[in-house]
Design a protein around this motif. Structure first.
Motif, mmCIF file in Angstrom:
data_model
loop_
_atom_site.group_PDB
_atom_site.id
_atom_site.type_symbol
_atom_site.label_atom_id
_atom_site.label_comp_id
_atom_site.label_asym_id
_atom_site.label_seq_id
_atom_site.Cartn_x
_atom_site.Cartn_y
_atom_site.Cartn_z
ATOM 1 N N SER A 71 -11.583 -48.106 -2.136
ATOM 2 C CA SER A 71 -12.299 -48.247 -0.799
ATOM 3 C C SER A 71 -12.567 -49.395 -0.178
ATOM 4 O O SER A 71 -12.978 -49.341 1.081
ATOM 5 C CB SER A 71 -13.806 -47.456 -1.098
ATOM 6 N N ALA A 92 -6.752 -44.276 -4.880
ATOM 7 C CA ALA A 92 -7.003 -44.150 -6.303
ATOM 8 C C ALA A 92 -8.535 -43.681 -6.347
ATOM 9 O O ALA A 92 -9.407 -44.490 -6.408
ATOM 10 C CB ALA A 92 -7.000 -45.547 -7.171
ATOM 11 N N VAL A 94 -10.912 -40.372 -4.017
ATOM 12 C CA VAL A 94 -11.298 -39.013 -3.019
ATOM 13 C C VAL A 94 -11.029 -39.589 -1.556
ATOM 14 O O VAL A 94 -10.398 -39.124 -0.811
ATOM 15 C CB VAL A 94 -12.479 -38.214 -3.479
ATOM 16 N N GLY A 95 -11.915 -40.410 -1.079
ATOM 17 C CA GLY A 95 -12.361 -40.707 0.301
ATOM 18 C C GLY A 95 -11.243 -41.464 0.839
ATOM 19 O O GLY A 95 -10.867 -42.376 0.261
ATOM 20 N N ASN A 118 -11.966 -38.148 -10.255
ATOM 21 C CA ASN A 118 -13.354 -38.837 -10.727
ATOM 22 C C ASN A 118 -14.574 -37.751 -10.281
ATOM 23 O O ASN A 118 -15.851 -38.286 -10.312
ATOM 24 C CB ASN A 118 -13.318 -40.103 -9.952
ATOM 25 N N ARG A 252 -21.148 -41.534 0.671
ATOM 26 C CA ARG A 252 -20.491 -42.571 1.389
ATOM 27 C C ARG A 252 -21.375 -43.188 2.143
ATOM 28 O O ARG A 252 -22.460 -42.757 2.703
ATOM 29 C CB ARG A 252 -19.654 -41.966 2.370
ATOM 30 N N HIS A 301 -21.860 -48.889 -5.446
ATOM 31 C CA HIS A 301 -20.757 -48.063 -5.410
ATOM 32 C C HIS A 301 -20.071 -47.774 -6.847
ATOM 33 O O HIS A 301 -18.865 -48.005 -7.134
ATOM 34 C CB HIS A 301 -19.519 -48.319 -4.467
HETATM 35 C C1 MLT Z 1 -13.808 -42.150 -4.128
HETATM 36 O O1 MLT Z 1 -13.842 -41.853 -2.871
HETATM 37 O O2 MLT Z 1 -13.173 -41.558 -4.908
HETATM 38 C C2 MLT Z 1 -14.859 -43.060 -4.665
HETATM 39 O O3 MLT Z 1 -15.298 -43.877 -3.300
HETATM 40 C C3 MLT Z 1 -14.510 -43.867 -5.728
HETATM 41 C C4 MLT Z 1 -13.846 -45.259 -5.656
HETATM 42 O O4 MLT Z 1 -12.995 -45.495 -5.262
HETATM 43 O O5 MLT Z 1 -14.537 -46.030 -6.429
#
Ligand code: MLT
Length: 341
Positions: A71, A92, A94-95, A118, A252, A301
């Protein structure tokens, strides 16, 4: 899941290098690098994603075919211009709010992520934050280490038989609901994209955001960051909250009006008892009034930060990157619909 794509495999592309360069920004599990080295003979260059100048330099020097981020790296048009051979951006996790998807699509760059890998870790972190806030664990720990015995002041609240409201009833929201149902909590949710029957099958009633804020003892956010969700928990919703409410955000940064929530926690007639916050605006340079409050448990985070999740995420994203570089289509790519038209 991958299928055939008319794009050329990397090794057959004109001017292809025997050892394709891949830049890994942010901390990504070694398993991803190992897999890409073994499968493609890739040359991996690592750089810190938050170091914008360093990322740009690494891209210009390595001219990579793939960029792997979490992120912290803002993947925008400028970054894409620095990597003319780029074929794929791997997220690596989701977001994808840190990735300019239309700019990638316009350049023919696939964006692949790992939407499920994750989720269990993120759900478990939500529960951890909730228990920490409900039972004052952070203050209990730091005060005892400071030689204080504040047992009577640190009485907490139970989750048992409480109402929990989940905003965003996707994969992680559902995992959180199941875990909270094991505490014998009643779970309600708000999600305009979910069919009420499917929520009912999970034992969850769908309600409006306003009703959820008014009736939930605990609210947990599990929505992506989009123009629709940014700032969604604003001063108006915060003022509607049920007295004693605990708010958890492991989704987020930027979803909550931090100043309004801090006021609600701080003032004696504000409805909030406390909050558990894992994600922040402008990470990693965090300046939030919530950090001044002992009723807030704050983490940097960490939702996906488990060895198991990072291993899974690393293997999965490396598989998708390798598939794109072999010239295959990845139907789960975030921009698949526009890219493979
Ligand atoms: C995600 O979106 O998967 C999270 O922000 C996980 C991360 O990248 O640490």
């Amino acid at each position: 899941m991958v299928d055939n794509f008319s794009g050329p495999a990397l090794s057959s592309a004109p001017g292809a290098r025997p050892h394709p360069a891949i830049v890994m920004a942010d901390e990504v599990a070694d398993s991803a690098a190992d897999q890409l080295q073994q499968e493609m003979g890739a040359e991996i260059r690592r750089v810190a994603g938050a170091d914008r100048a360093g990322v740009l330099r690494a891209l210009m020097e390595a001219d990579p075919v793939a960029l792997l981020v979490r992120s912290a790296t803002a993947v925008d048009a400028e970054l894409l211009r620095a990597a003319p051979q780029l074929r794929v951006v791997g997220r690596a996790g989701v977001g994808v709010d840190n990735i300019n998807i239309p700019a990638c699509t316009a350049r023919g760059v696939a964006v692949v992520n790992t939407p499920l890998a994750n989720s269990h870790s993120a759900a478990e972190h939500t529960i951890g934050l909730l228990l920490a806030v409900a039972r004052n664990l952070a203050v209990a720990d730091s005060s005892l280490r400071a030689g204080q015995w504040r047992r009577s002041e640190l009485t907490g609240v139970e989750i048992y038989s409480k109402t929990v409201g989940i905003i965003g009833f996707g994969t992680i929201g559902r995992l959180v609901a199941r875990r909270l149902q094991a505490f014998d909590a009643r779970v309600i949710a708000n999600d305009p994209y979910i069919d009420p029957d499917s929520a009912a099958r999970a034992g969850v009633e769908l309600v409006s955001k306003e009703e959820l804020m008014r009736s939930a003892d605990v609210v947990a956010l599990h929505v992506p960051k989009t123009p629709e969700t940014t700032g969604m928990v604003d001063a108006r919703l915060i003022a509607l909250a049920k007295p004693g409410q605990i708010l958890i955000n492991a989704a987020r940064g930027g979803l909550i009006d931090d100043a309004a929530l801090a006021n609600s926690i701080r003032s004696s007639d504000g409805p909030h008892r406390g909050a558990g916050i894992d994600v922040w605006d402008n990470e990693p340079d965090v300046h939030s009034p919530l950090l001044e409050l002992p009723q807030v448990v704050a983490t940097p985070h960490l939702g996906a930060a488990t060895f198991e999740a990072q291993e899974r995420v690393g293997r999965e994203v490396a598989g998708y990157i390798a598939a794109v570089l072999r010239g295959e289509r990845v139907p789960t790519a975030v921009n698949a619909a526009d890219l493979y038209r």
